[in-house]
Design an enzyme around this catalytic site. Structure first.
Site, PDB file in Angstrom:
ATOM      1  N   ALA A 171     116.708  21.570  73.904  1.00  0.00           N
ATOM      2  CA  ALA A 171     117.826  21.276  73.002  1.00  0.00           C
ATOM      3  C   ALA A 171     118.991  20.617  73.732  1.00  0.00           C
ATOM      4  O   ALA A 171     120.140  20.772  73.348  1.00  0.00           O
ATOM      5  CB  ALA A 171     118.265  22.567  72.329  1.00  0.00           C
ATOM      6  N   HIS A 216     125.272  22.553  73.510  1.00  0.00           N
ATOM      7  CA  HIS A 216     125.066  22.400  74.956  1.00  0.00           C
ATOM      8  C   HIS A 216     125.799  21.146  75.429  1.00  0.00           C
ATOM      9  O   HIS A 216     125.466  20.034  74.997  1.00  0.00           O
ATOM     10  CB  HIS A 216     123.583  22.245  75.291  1.00  0.00           C
ATOM     11  CG  HIS A 216     122.749  23.422  74.923  1.00  0.00           C
ATOM     12  ND1 HIS A 216     122.974  24.692  75.424  1.00  0.00           N
ATOM     13  CD2 HIS A 216     121.677  23.541  74.107  1.00  0.00           C
ATOM     14  CE1 HIS A 216     122.079  25.518  74.933  1.00  0.00           C
ATOM     15  NE2 HIS A 216     121.283  24.853  74.123  1.00  0.00           N
ATOM     16  N   ASN A 223     116.921  28.723  78.613  1.00  0.00           N
ATOM     17  CA  ASN A 223     115.834  27.923  79.212  1.00  0.00           C
ATOM     18  C   ASN A 223     116.308  26.523  79.573  1.00  0.00           C
ATOM     19  O   ASN A 223     115.861  25.935  80.553  1.00  0.00           O
ATOM     20  CB  ASN A 223     114.669  27.804  78.229  1.00  0.00           C
ATOM     21  CG  ASN A 223     113.810  29.043  78.217  1.00  0.00           C
ATOM     22  OD1 ASN A 223     113.151  29.351  79.199  1.00  0.00           O
ATOM     23  ND2 ASN A 223     113.836  29.769  77.115  1.00  0.00           N
TER      24      ASN A 223
HETATM   25  N1  LIG Z   1     112.564  25.094  76.707  1.00  0.00           N
HETATM   26  C1  LIG Z   1     113.368  25.245  75.683  1.00  0.00           C
HETATM   27  O1  LIG Z   1     114.274  24.461  75.451  1.00  0.00           O
HETATM   28  C2  LIG Z   1     113.175  26.407  74.763  1.00  0.00           C
HETATM   29  C3  LIG Z   1     113.818  26.420  73.524  1.00  0.00           C
HETATM   30  C4  LIG Z   1     113.576  27.479  72.680  1.00  0.00           C
HETATM   31  C5  LIG Z   1     112.762  28.528  73.063  1.00  0.00           C
HETATM   32  N2  LIG Z   1     112.195  28.496  74.292  1.00  0.00           N
HETATM   33  C6  LIG Z   1     111.323  29.586  74.747  1.00  0.00           C
HETATM   34  O2  LIG Z   1     110.023  29.370  74.199  1.00  0.00           O
HETATM   35  C7  LIG Z   1     109.406  30.634  73.936  1.00  0.00           C
HETATM   36  C8  LIG Z   1     108.934  30.676  72.485  1.00  0.00           C
HETATM   37  O3  LIG Z   1     110.050  30.528  71.623  1.00  0.00           O
HETATM   38  P1  LIG Z   1     109.917  30.897  70.082  1.00  0.00           P
HETATM   39  O4  LIG Z   1     111.193  30.509  69.427  1.00  0.00           O
HETATM   40  O5  LIG Z   1     108.635  30.393  69.531  1.00  0.00           O
HETATM   41  O6  LIG Z   1     109.848  32.507  70.196  1.00  0.00           O
HETATM   42  P2  LIG Z   1     109.267  33.549  69.137  1.00  0.00           P
HETATM   43  O7  LIG Z   1     109.870  34.866  69.483  1.00  0.00           O
HETATM   44  O8  LIG Z   1     109.419  33.034  67.751  1.00  0.00           O
HETATM   45  O9  LIG Z   1     107.685  33.591  69.472  1.00  0.00           O
HETATM   46  C9  LIG Z   1     107.163  34.086  70.670  1.00  0.00           C
HETATM   47  C10 LIG Z   1     105.746  34.604  70.391  1.00  0.00           C
HETATM   48  O10 LIG Z   1     105.121  34.912  71.624  1.00  0.00           O
HETATM   49  C11 LIG Z   1     104.469  36.162  71.528  1.00  0.00           C
HETATM   50  N3  LIG Z   1     104.400  36.739  72.866  1.00  0.00           N
HETATM   51  C12 LIG Z   1     105.362  37.407  73.559  1.00  0.00           C
HETATM   52  N4  LIG Z   1     104.930  37.714  74.791  1.00  0.00           N
HETATM   53  C13 LIG Z   1     103.665  37.246  74.889  1.00  0.00           C
HETATM   54  C14 LIG Z   1     102.698  37.222  75.928  1.00  0.00           C
HETATM   55  N5  LIG Z   1     102.931  37.804  77.122  1.00  0.00           N
HETATM   56  N6  LIG Z   1     101.507  36.623  75.694  1.00  0.00           N
HETATM   57  C15 LIG Z   1     101.237  36.058  74.477  1.00  0.00           C
HETATM   58  N7  LIG Z   1     102.119  36.038  73.462  1.00  0.00           N
HETATM   59  C16 LIG Z   1     103.313  36.613  73.663  1.00  0.00           C
HETATM   60  C17 LIG Z   1     105.309  36.975  70.551  1.00  0.00           C
HETATM   61  O11 LIG Z   1     104.544  37.996  69.938  1.00  0.00           O
HETATM   62  C18 LIG Z   1     105.720  35.890  69.549  1.00  0.00           C
HETATM   63  O12 LIG Z   1     104.788  35.747  68.487  1.00  0.00           O
HETATM   64  C19 LIG Z   1     110.444  31.709  74.298  1.00  0.00           C
HETATM   65  O13 LIG Z   1     110.217  32.191  75.614  1.00  0.00           O
HETATM   66  C20 LIG Z   1     111.758  30.958  74.243  1.00  0.00           C
HETATM   67  O14 LIG Z   1     112.733  31.525  75.112  1.00  0.00           O
HETATM   68  C21 LIG Z   1     112.365  27.458  75.136  1.00  0.00           C
END
Ligand SMILES: NC(=O)c1ccc[n+]([C@@H]2O[C@H](COP(=O)([O-])OP(=O)(O)OC[C@H]3O[C@@H](n4cnc5c(N)ncnc54)[C@H](O)[C@@H]3O)[C@@H](O)[C@H]2O)c1
Length: 270
Positions: free
Chosen positions: A123, A221, A191
């Site tokens: 983002a 941001h 992140n």
């Molecule tokens: N890079 C970026 O800019 C950015 C932006 C947003 C989110 N993220 C990250 O991406 C990830 C996913 O985001 P989201 O919004 O889809 O989150 P979310 O909470 O909607 O979904 C995460 C999913 O992963 C599952 N999960 C948790 N731990 C697990 C594991 N060890 N193995 C398998 N599944 C597991 C959960 O049950 C859930 O269904 C998060 O870590 C978030 O911090 C990164």
């Protein structure tokens, strides 16, 4: 490039968005999708709406069955997963980039082995220009993030410092430090800082400020970079993603764009 099998680890907001996009727009490139989520019902929901899909109950089976693995789960699973992907010589897209900071050496190993590691821009705006500036030499990088209290609640830093964000009534700086400290304190929220540090001058030198206010309705941001090539200032005002307000809508769209870049031949921008 022939068709590929994609493995999605983490079937929440981003995993669901990517699965739907693959199903709608990337079918000619994809022969199948496999899913894994620690909460099985989340994987089942996606598999129900996806043709040629399968559910697995562990990461090893996903890695073995996929050409490209997408991590959209949690930072703590990244070190082990990346190790497995490199050993199996597959490719990977990582969303929980904060989880990479303790295993940065693996990026060097992936490069040597020809394993593609894709880190979407998330983002933030301006990563293209920051990467180009690095060629000349970057002197300073600062990220200022503004968030609503609800999008940051439960973070370890708040618990350790006894900060109740719901009681904040005006614009308040709740954190100032470097990326290493920010990722430890806010593993689910910052992140983009990890990504910025990998593109620029590293997690110890990249500065982060987090400001909270109940007035904010967007995740904002702002990035400032000073380099031999000049000064860059960018600001992204992000609408929270309805499926998970901790995630910005733009981050899900950046993941889609990065995935397209993996398959398509024409590349616009760096
Ligand atoms: N890079 C970026 O800019 C950015 C932006 C947003 C989110 N993220 C990250 O991406 C990830 C996913 O985001 P989201 O919004 O889809 O989150 P979310 O909470 O909607 O979904 C995460 C999913 O992963 C599952 N999960 C948790 N731990 C697990 C594991 N060890 N193995 C398998 N599944 C597991 C959960 O049950 C859930 O269904 C998060 O870590 C978030 O911090 C990164």
């Amino acid at each position: 490039m022939g068709t590929k099998t994609i493995g999605i680890i983490g079937c929440g907001a981003i995993g669901e968005t990517l699965a739907a996009y693959i199903e709608k727009e990337l079918k000619p490139y994809v022969s199948g999708i496999v899913f894994f989520d620690v909460v099985r019902v989340c994987a089942e929901k996606l598999a129900k709406n996806t043709a040629n899909s399968k559910i697995f109950s562990n990461i090893d089976d996903v890695v073995a069955s996929s050409d490209l693995i997408i991590e959209s789960a949690v930072g703590s699973c990244v070190p082990d997963l990346l190790r497995k992907v490199i050993d199996s010589e597959k490719d990977i897209m990582i969303m929980s980039i904060g989880g990479l900071l303790t295993v940065k050496d693996l990026l060097v190993e992936a490069e040597k082995k020809g394993v593609k590691v894709i880190l979407p821009s998330g983002a933030i705006a301006g990563l293209d220009a920051i990467k180009a500036s690095k060629v000349a030499g970057i002197k300073k990088v600062t990220l200022t993030t503004r968030k609503a209290p609800g999008s940051i609640s439960g973070a370890p830093y708040l618990i350790e410092n006894d900060i109740d964000v719901e009681k904040i009534t005006e614009e308040t700086v709740i954190f100032e430090g470097n990326v290493t400290e920010a990722v430890k304190g806010f593993p689910k929220n910052i992140n983009v800082s990890a990504l910025l540090s990998l593109a620029g001058i590293g997690p110890d030198k990249t500065k982060v400020k987090i400001i909270v206010s109940p007035e904010y309705t967007r995740n904002i941001h702002e990035i400032e970079v000073e380099s031999e090539a000049g000064k860059i200032t960018t600001r992204a005002e992000n609408v929270p993603f309805p499926k998970n307000p901790k995630t910005s809508y733009l981050a899900a769209l950046a993941a889609i764009t990065a995935l397209e870049g993996y398959f398509k031949n024409v590349r616009i921008g760096t």
